[in-house]
Scaffold this motif. Structure first.
Motif, PDB file in Angstrom:
ATOM      1  N   GLY A 147       6.347 -27.907 109.035  1.00  0.00           N
ATOM      2  CA  GLY A 147       6.935 -27.346 110.244  1.00  0.00           C
ATOM      3  C   GLY A 147       6.783 -28.247 111.442  1.00  0.00           C
ATOM      4  O   GLY A 147       6.566 -29.463 111.329  1.00  0.00           O
ATOM      5  N   TYR A 148       6.872 -27.626 112.617  1.00  0.00           N
ATOM      6  CA  TYR A 148       6.880 -28.352 113.886  1.00  0.00           C
ATOM      7  C   TYR A 148       5.723 -27.963 114.811  1.00  0.00           C
ATOM      8  O   TYR A 148       5.589 -28.551 115.881  1.00  0.00           O
ATOM      9  N   ASN A 149       4.920 -26.995 114.431  1.00  0.00           N
ATOM     10  CA  ASN A 149       3.853 -26.509 115.309  1.00  0.00           C
ATOM     11  C   ASN A 149       2.506 -26.880 114.708  1.00  0.00           C
ATOM     12  O   ASN A 149       2.040 -26.238 113.768  1.00  0.00           O
ATOM     13  N   PHE A 150       1.873 -27.912 115.263  1.00  0.00           N
ATOM     14  CA  PHE A 150       0.628 -28.413 114.698  1.00  0.00           C
ATOM     15  C   PHE A 150      -0.083 -29.261 115.756  1.00  0.00           C
ATOM     16  O   PHE A 150       0.529 -29.717 116.728  1.00  0.00           O
ATOM     17  N   PRO A 151      -1.379 -29.496 115.598  1.00  0.00           N
ATOM     18  CA  PRO A 151      -2.086 -30.366 116.540  1.00  0.00           C
ATOM     19  C   PRO A 151      -1.674 -31.817 116.344  1.00  0.00           C
ATOM     20  O   PRO A 151      -1.294 -32.223 115.242  1.00  0.00           O
ATOM     21  N   TYR A 152      -1.747 -32.589 117.420  1.00  0.00           N
ATOM     22  CA  TYR A 152      -1.467 -34.010 117.300  1.00  0.00           C
ATOM     23  C   TYR A 152      -2.192 -34.760 118.409  1.00  0.00           C
ATOM     24  O   TYR A 152      -2.699 -34.161 119.370  1.00  0.00           O
ATOM     25  N   GLY A 153      -2.260 -36.066 118.273  1.00  0.00           N
ATOM     26  CA  GLY A 153      -2.896 -36.912 119.264  1.00  0.00           C
ATOM     27  C   GLY A 153      -1.930 -37.937 119.802  1.00  0.00           C
ATOM     28  O   GLY A 153      -0.926 -38.282 119.165  1.00  0.00           O
ATOM     29  N   PHE A 154      -2.222 -38.430 120.999  1.00  0.00           N
ATOM     30  CA  PHE A 154      -1.452 -39.512 121.604  1.00  0.00           C
ATOM     31  C   PHE A 154      -2.385 -40.301 122.505  1.00  0.00           C
ATOM     32  O   PHE A 154      -3.085 -39.728 123.341  1.00  0.00           O
ATOM     33  N   SER A 155      -2.422 -41.629 122.340  1.00  0.00           N
ATOM     34  CA  SER A 155      -3.301 -42.464 123.147  1.00  0.00           C
ATOM     35  C   SER A 155      -2.626 -42.830 124.461  1.00  0.00           C
ATOM     36  O   SER A 155      -1.469 -43.271 124.473  1.00  0.00           O
ATOM     37  N   ILE A 156      -3.385 -42.675 125.554  1.00  0.00           N
ATOM     38  CA  ILE A 156      -2.865 -43.087 126.853  1.00  0.00           C
ATOM     39  C   ILE A 156      -2.525 -44.576 126.847  1.00  0.00           C
ATOM     40  O   ILE A 156      -1.646 -45.028 127.597  1.00  0.00           O
ATOM     41  N   HIS A 157      -3.179 -45.342 125.974  1.00  0.00           N
ATOM     42  CA  HIS A 157      -2.930 -46.780 125.899  1.00  0.00           C
ATOM     43  C   HIS A 157      -1.579 -47.091 125.245  1.00  0.00           C
ATOM     44  O   HIS A 157      -1.123 -48.241 125.302  1.00  0.00           O
ATOM     45  N   ASN A 158      -0.941 -46.094 124.632  1.00  0.00           N
ATOM     46  CA  ASN A 158       0.391 -46.281 124.055  1.00  0.00           C
ATOM     47  C   ASN A 158       1.500 -45.856 125.003  1.00  0.00           C
ATOM     48  O   ASN A 158       2.680 -45.902 124.626  1.00  0.00           O
ATOM     49  N   PHE A 159       1.136 -45.443 126.208  1.00  0.00           N
ATOM     50  CA  PHE A 159       2.151 -45.107 127.209  1.00  0.00           C
ATOM     51  C   PHE A 159       2.650 -46.414 127.828  1.00  0.00           C
ATOM     52  O   PHE A 159       1.875 -47.177 128.404  1.00  0.00           O
ATOM     53  N   GLU A 160       3.955 -46.680 127.703  1.00  0.00           N
ATOM     54  CA  GLU A 160       4.542 -47.917 128.227  1.00  0.00           C
ATOM     55  C   GLU A 160       5.060 -47.663 129.638  1.00  0.00           C
ATOM     56  O   GLU A 160       6.009 -46.899 129.833  1.00  0.00           O
ATOM     57  N   PRO A 161       4.462 -48.289 130.660  1.00  0.00           N
ATOM     58  CA  PRO A 161       4.807 -47.955 132.039  1.00  0.00           C
ATOM     59  C   PRO A 161       6.229 -48.360 132.410  1.00  0.00           C
ATOM     60  O   PRO A 161       6.750 -49.363 131.931  1.00  0.00           O
ATOM     61  N   ILE A 162       6.824 -47.556 133.266  1.00  0.00           N
ATOM     62  CA  ILE A 162       8.150 -47.827 133.823  1.00  0.00           C
ATOM     63  C   ILE A 162       7.952 -48.390 135.228  1.00  0.00           C
ATOM     64  O   ILE A 162       7.317 -47.747 136.073  1.00  0.00           O
ATOM     65  N   THR A 163       8.454 -49.582 135.479  1.00  0.00           N
ATOM     66  CA  THR A 163       8.260 -50.239 136.770  1.00  0.00           C
ATOM     67  C   THR A 163       9.610 -50.570 137.399  1.00  0.00           C
ATOM     68  O   THR A 163      10.659 -50.458 136.765  1.00  0.00           O
ATOM     69  N   GLY A 164       9.579 -50.999 138.675  1.00  0.00           N
ATOM     70  CA  GLY A 164      10.808 -51.336 139.373  1.00  0.00           C
ATOM     71  C   GLY A 164      10.560 -52.313 140.499  1.00  0.00           C
ATOM     72  O   GLY A 164       9.433 -52.740 140.751  1.00  0.00           O
ATOM     73  N   ARG A 165      11.640 -52.668 141.218  1.00  0.00           N
ATOM     74  CA  ARG A 165      11.520 -53.614 142.333  1.00  0.00           C
ATOM     75  C   ARG A 165      10.746 -53.025 143.497  1.00  0.00           C
ATOM     76  O   ARG A 165      10.092 -53.745 144.241  1.00  0.00           O
TER      77      ARG A 165
END
Length: 385
Positions: free
Chosen positions: A243-261
């Motif tokens: 199914g689709y309802n379950f625990p999961y993890g995500f590392s903050i170090h895998n967040f790719e930052p969005i930057t601009g001018r």
């Protein structure tokens, strides 16, 4: 969780006969959200998952409110929170409203003597210090510092730490956690512009299937109470699920930052959302690259939300005298911005190594007695020249 996952053995068709090698039945359970409308999983149990033998005790864990209607910016020194041996006793609610509870925990021992279930709220646990294994009825997840653990309401779990020095930042939400809608297409797949994708998630593995009878205590949180419920069989008796309802993890170090001018607004850091608040990740990134750019954030009015920042690591360039484990609260109703000197100091810098978690709530937060015990008392004056 917006992707399909499965573990163990399941029948070819849902809601059909599924038997053990001995000829006895497995017992199906729908683990769903928002009635029958939200995400769900179907699990198959060795024993009926309904066997309550006794309710031993019930006691209140309702937060004690110190400030009900707050207008003062606060700085909470999180690492001054005293550790506790027990996982649940270590959890201290600091900021609360009718939608969520934001708190800290410093457990010194693993949760192994009993099981825990939050029957009211989804949980986000950010691992600041510590490593170990989240053990759940739907499988296990190994975690390390920097991991977010998302645990759906009703999930029975234990947590195993590798050491005694653990620091956790947590949010209990009465609405489900999702990744932001603007990152996904109509079928839920993360798009190319999203700052992370499905490959970055830590999904449950190592499904434990215990065929045991006895007395198994599940401490269940419901409406500000903990109820110690004794079940007749081991709660980790799932032979398979999907199914689709379950625990999961995500590392903050895998967040790719969005930057601009020029300086980008906080939504570019958004990682999770609910219907009542958002969670953002501030990570190491290149600063704005316009030749006249001011990297420090501009002053902005908190009209629609209270802003909570949990500082994890690095030099947070918009603040002065910030340390690991500090929490700042900027309440709706008054503007805030970079600390005195931070704007000028930021000009010409090319990158930042800051690491922080932000929670913006759409309704005001109340301040607990636990929070006042670690408040520095002076932060609200820090913008005065």
């Amino acid at each position: 969780m917006p992707i399909y996952h499965k573990l163990g053995s399941i029948p070819a068709k849902r809601h059909t006969i599924f038997k053990k090698p001995t000829g006895e039945f497995y017992y199906e359970q729908l683990f769903g959200t928002e009635g029958f409308h939200g995400h769900s999983s179907l699990s198959y149990h060795v024993h009926r998952p309904t066997q309550v033998k006794e309710i031993k005790a019930s006691y209140s864990v309702e937060p004690k409110i110190a400030i009900g209607k707050n207008i003062k910016s606060l700085l909470l020194k999180g690492f001054e929170l005293n550790p506790a041996l027990d996982f649940l006793q270590s959890r201290k609610p600091l900021l609360v409203n009718g939608d969520c509870t934001i708190g800290l925990a410093a457990p010194q021992e693993s949760l192994t003597d009993y099981f825990y279930k939050n029957a009211d709220a989804d949980e986000l646990i950010f691992i600041h210090k510590g490593s170990g294994k989240l053990r759940t009825m739907l499988g296990n997840i190994v975690f390390v510092p920097g991991d977010y653990l998302i645990i759906p309401r009703g999930m029975i779990y234990q947590i195993q730490f590798d050491q005694a020095d653990n620091r956790l930042f947590y949010v209990e939400s009465f609405a489900p956690f999702y990744t932001p809608k603007r990152y996904k297409n109509a079928s839920g797949q993360h798009l190319e512009h999203a700052p992370f994708c499905e490959r970055d998630f830590k999904l449950p593995t190592e499904l434990e299937t215990h065929d045991q009878k006895g007395d198994f205590v599940i401490k269940t949180k419901k409406e500000g109470m903990i109820h110690e419920i004794v079940y007749a069989t081991h709660p980790f008796d799932v032979i398979g699920w999907d199914g689709y309802n379950f625990p999961y993890g995500f590392s903050i170090h895998n967040f790719e930052p969005i930057t601009g001018r020029v300086h980008q607004p906080p939504p570019v850091h958004q990682t999770f959302e609910t219907s009542t608040f958002v969670v953002c990740s501030f990570v190491p990134r290149m600063y704005d690259y316009h030749p006249q750019a001011i990297p420090a954030p501009y002053n902005h009015s908190n009209i629609d939300s209270d802003e909570v920042l949990y500082y994890v690591d690095g030099d947070f360039m918009s603040r002065n005298n910030i340390e690991q484990g500090h929490i700042t609260l900027h309440p709706k109703g008054i503007p805030h911005g970079p600390a005195i000197g931070a704007m000028e100091r930021s000009i010409g810098h090319k990158e930042t190594q800051e690491l922080a978690v932000m929670v913006d709530t759409f309704r005001p937060l109340m301040v607990t007695e636990e929070a006042m015990g670690i408040d520095d008392g002076q932060y609200y004056k820090s913008w005065a020249e």
